[in-house]
Design a protein around this motif. Sequence first.
Motif: not given
Length: 387
Positions: A97-101, A278-282, A287-289, A326-330
């Motif tokens: 559930w956490e990974v799904r957000g 950053l590579r790990y989170f990618r 996305a948030g991290a 990902n609009v916020s990332g853009a």
Amino acid sequence: EGRYEIQHLLRQYIAEKERIASLDGGTALDDWRARHADYYLRLVGERAAAICSGMAAPVLQALLQDLGNIERAWDWAAEQGAHPLLALALPGIVNLWEVRGAFEEAAQRFAIAAWRVRSQCEDPPSAEALALWGALVAAQAHFLNLQEQHAEALALAEQVIARVSDAQVRARAYLQGGRALWYREERAVARDYLEEALALAAPTETLCVLAKGSLLLGRMAAQAGNYGEATLRAEAAWQHYQLLGERRGQAAALELFGEIAAGQGQYSEAVERYWQGLRYFRDMAEAGAVQRVLNALTALLLGLGRFVDAQAVLKELAQDFEAQHNVSGAALVMGWQGCLALRLGNWPEAGRQLQSALTLARTLGDRRWEGRVLGWLSQLALRRGQR
């Protein structure tokens, strides 16, 4: 994959069983539901660690295909008082559930399950039943913290601490109470809660509490400028996350190492640590991290004058965010690209990127990023006026 191909047949089977349930008192259907719940809750329980590992994508894809079955299995187990199954599945359900957000949904499901467990208990409840109730309430507090409902999370944590004697469950409750207090900026009390969580978790080797508690204490120490303690805490968190095989936690530890190195003026080390995180989170598609670490890394690279490196990072992340829609990332990348162009004196490009970032930030309602982009646009206007 054959298991997925027969799902429609299973649904037909269930419908038929429900039709004839009245003929045999529902015994056959109840038996099937029990076996169904046993299968799916064991499945998600066994994959608890894999959900947060470097192999998360294929594991998640398989579990998400079975999400409806997992939800029905969980609900059935809670309704029927299948407490051992609930306890077995709980770590995997929390991670899924956490990974799904799905924070709000998770908090509600754990609240319902905790209420059912409590209502099914004898008076007084057994230690085992009370421990399960406490674990469910602590999980609910975890997801309330993720929704920034820290007062509610703290209240639930304190209920568990007051009623449950099981050390592992108390450790989880102290962890969530400490997180709530930390976010409420009650740092001294938060530290006491987190230290108690580690003290309870150590004898029972409750690795998830040891890892998360160490990470939080490390962040607190880094914010206070106590980099020696922060380093020790980060190293402990990294080791525990390695034992858990939790790549997302390892990424968070790397981010903390980057913050510590930057605070000590070890900028090359900070860049390397941030880039590793950053590579790990990618890899985890967090996305948030990714956006949080990208902010820290890009600001550091620009501060060091490493414009080529900053440009390469932004180009790579721009491709990721475009592929993910990902609009916020853009918006983040466009803002930093505008800042980079501003530093390089390419004012037309700076204006184009910053105006695009501003439009996206306003569309998203991201006031913080809007304010930062407006600051860069003000600098751009000033420099154009000086030319």
